[in-house]
Design an enzyme around this catalytic site. Structure first.
Site, mmCIF file in Angstrom:
data_model
loop_
_atom_site.group_PDB
_atom_site.id
_atom_site.type_symbol
_atom_site.label_atom_id
_atom_site.label_comp_id
_atom_site.label_asym_id
_atom_site.label_seq_id
_atom_site.Cartn_x
_atom_site.Cartn_y
_atom_site.Cartn_z
ATOM 1 N N CYS A 1 -2.899 -28.799 22.231
ATOM 2 C CA CYS A 1 -3.946 -27.793 22.457
ATOM 3 C C CYS A 1 -3.404 -26.610 23.245
ATOM 4 O O CYS A 1 -3.889 -25.499 23.120
ATOM 5 C CB CYS A 1 -5.110 -28.402 23.224
ATOM 6 S SG CYS A 1 -5.906 -29.728 22.337
ATOM 7 N N ALA A 2 -2.418 -26.859 24.101
ATOM 8 C CA ALA A 2 -1.891 -25.794 24.944
ATOM 9 C C ALA A 2 -0.683 -25.128 24.309
ATOM 10 O O ALA A 2 -0.157 -24.153 24.821
ATOM 11 C CB ALA A 2 -1.501 -26.354 26.313
#
Lengths: 212, 394
Positions: B329-330
């Site tokens: 997600c990052a």
């Protein structure tokens, strides 16, 4: 690439609405996969085809939690038909925008809601028999987002061919071979399409896009 | 004050380094490529930094070059060796499955283009390279072995001297490139010149400026390209050298060496305390990478089971604490950290990984600040996680 969240997203992340589990729910669904990173569980309490209560659980990033919070807000009190028509773009709008690379989170939240409603329709014998077809596959591909543009791969005309034969699905897409999102897109296509009825095998082929 | 645990990405520049750099912008803004007073003054400034690095690595000053970034330095190291390989051949390159993007993405791209054949060496649960696989993978077409001496994500310290011995016994023609970026200021002995042919090391992770990375190339080692033009000062790194940054790099290196053993000891204590106390406070915490002396003194990498890393990172950020995560997600390309995947084959472990890195300036107060909030953050996220067992839902 900036991935700054706006204050409304942060607020829903810190204090999510409708978070938790419903004991003995009328319907439930868990969507997402470990490979893609985020997963959402949706629980429904349904009365007279109206969503009386809705709760969610999330394994995911801030925007995953925030979009699940807003989508469950949008669905609460709605009829099943109304809830099924909620689009991921509405969730993004309601949150005051998301970084495009995070749009897929809101798609996942909406997919979770739909999967839970379908679970209810199936349990109550009202889910029309869906037959595997290119159109049905295309419908799923509307939920695969190309992160840099924040748009689905069908609208972006990146899906070039869909073939279905004896449960075997072949999908041809068009991305440059060194597109950094290519693997993510392929994984996501497989994940979404594998949920369709009658799918035995999925083949995703990248035709390339005017490169070597 | 913010507790900052991302020093293996970037550090603040030491005030003394900036003071040293300043006149090379404002008063002595000269380029080194002439025999004039201005030209030779700038050249001497560069030589001072070359000497500092040569002393550290055990090489000669004129073997030290300066690239404008870590990525560019690794590109010159790897592509430069390939540029010198025999035409019409497909050279074989050996690297590991846990390299940083500056090496990994480059060799993957060259492999995709059909320009090289690549072996990605497997690693064990400690992140240590499989030496047997290394020995077996070296063949007559092998031109280069390239790896980081200390892994950026989990801090594994590779036995580079032993690795060099294996390579040279099997095929002495093979060139060896070590990236010392995460080793600088973390290991007491970096005199590796007799064990390597090329060394790269950025300075921004030990309080030096961002725009400079040392590139040591042993005399006689053929490096050709990939950057051409304006080679008056350096054939290997063309263009006008960034004199202020190079001066700053030399100063930062000198400051690093002052009391290095005490600095390392301080970081080790912080590392061990951070690991021990977090594990005591938060049940089901996994340590990614090795324990003790196999691990960089400035690296802690943890996974809190059932919890995704970017959420932890964001909650910590709201508490004025900076960490890094291996979560997809990052990652701008939505990929889970490949180092953790290569070591454990576990997506959840990779998505949940929180990396905390420091330097000798990191304090116990910063660690206190983290320990104070982390149990609550993990408990809150486990409560809403569909993967967490019931016991966390009360």
């Amino acid at each position: 690439m900036s991935i700054k969240y706006n204050p409304k997203v942060i607020e829903h992340f810190k204090n999510p609405h409708n978070q938790g589990v419903i004991e003995n729910p009328d319907a439930e669904a868990l969507v997402g996969s470990p490979a893609c990173g985020d997963q959402i569980a949706i629980y429904l309490k349904i009365n007279n085809d109206v969503i009386e209560d809705i709760k969610f659980e999330s394994y995911g990033c801030a925007s995953n939690i925030a979009t699940a919070s807003i989508v469950t807000d949008l669905a609460k009190g709605k009829t099943l038909e109304e809830a099924l028509s909620i689009k991921w773009t509405e969730a993004v709008q309601e949150l005051g925008g998301l970084p495009p690379v995070k749009y897929h989170c809101s798609v996942l939240a909406v997919d979770g809601l739909r999967a839970a409603i379908k679970d209810y329709l199936r349990k109550t014998g009202r889910l029309p028999e869906e037959e595997l077809s290119p159109d049905l596959v295309r419908e799923e591909l509307y939920h695969v987002i190309y992160p840099p543009q924040g748009l689905d791969i069908v609208s972006l005309k990146r899906v070039k061919y869909i073939g279905v034969e004896d449960g075997k699905v072949r999908i041809e897409i068009s991305f440059t071979h060194d597109d950094p999102y290519l693997q993510e897109i392929i994984d996501e296509i497989k994940e979404k399409v594998s949920d369709l009825p009658g799918v035995k095998d999925i083949e995703v082929v990248n035709q390339g896009r005017g490169d070597y | 004050m913010r507790a900052y645990f991302d020093h293996c990405r970037s550090t603040y520049v030491d005030k003394r380094v900036i003071d040293e750099m300043m006149p090379w912008w404002t008063e002595k803004y000269w380029a080194p490529s002439s025999f004039t007073y201005t030209g030779t003054t700038a050249a001497e400034a560069i030589e001072n930094s070359q000497m500092a690095y040569a002393k550290l690595f055990g090489g000669k000053p004129d073997e030290v070059h300066f690239a404008p970034s870590h990525a560019v330095a690794n590109n010159i190291a790897i592509q430069g060796v390939l540029g010198n390989a025999q035409e019409g051949t497909v050279p074989h390159v050996i690297t590991t499955s846990i390299e940083h993007g500056t090496t990994m993405d480059l060799v993957k791209q060259l492999e995709k283009l059909g320009k090289i054949r690549v072996t990605y060496l497997p690693v064990d649960k400690n992140g240590l390279v499989d030496l047997d696989a290394l020995q077996k993978s070296i063949d007559k077409d092998t031109v280069l072995v390239s790896m980081a001496a200390v892994n950026y994500m989990v801090g594994t310290i590779q036995p580079v001297k032993e690795i060099s011995k294996i390579i040279r016994e099997k095929n002495p023609e093979v060139l060896i490139h070590y990236d010392l970026t995460w080793a600088l200021g973390r290991l007491p002995d970096l005199a590796l010149a007799s064990y390597a042919d090329i060394i790269t090391a950025s300075i921004e992770r030990i309080h030096g400026p961002k725009g400079v990375t040392a590139l040591w190339v042993k005399k006689g080692v053929g490096v050709k390209g990939p950057i051409y033009g304006s080679q008056a000062y350096s054939r290997i790194v063309p263009g006008t050298p960034d004199v202020p940054s190079i001066v700053g790099a030399g100063k930062a290196l000198q400051l690093m060496q002052e009391g290095l053993e005490e600095k390392i000891e301080h970081m080790k204590q912080l590392r061990d305390r951070l690991i021990r106390e977090t594990m005591a406070l938060v049940p089901e915490t996994l340590l990614n990478g090795p324990e003790g002396d196999l691990r960089s003194p400035s690296n802690v990498c943890l996974t809190f089971r059932y919890v995704e890393g970017e959420s932890v990172e964001m909650y910590l950020d709201m508490e004025d604490i900076t960490v890094d995560t291996g979560s997809a997600c990052a990652n701008p390309f939505l990929e889970a950290n490949h180092v953790i995947l290569a070591m454990y084959g576990d997506y959840e472990r990779a998505h949940g990984a929180i990396r905390m890195t420091f330097t000798w300036t990191t304090t116990d107060e910063e660690v206190d600040k983290f320990l104070e909030v982390i149990p609550g953050i993990v408990a809150k996220l486990r409560k809403i996680s569909p993967l967490a067992p019931k016991v966390y839902k009360e």
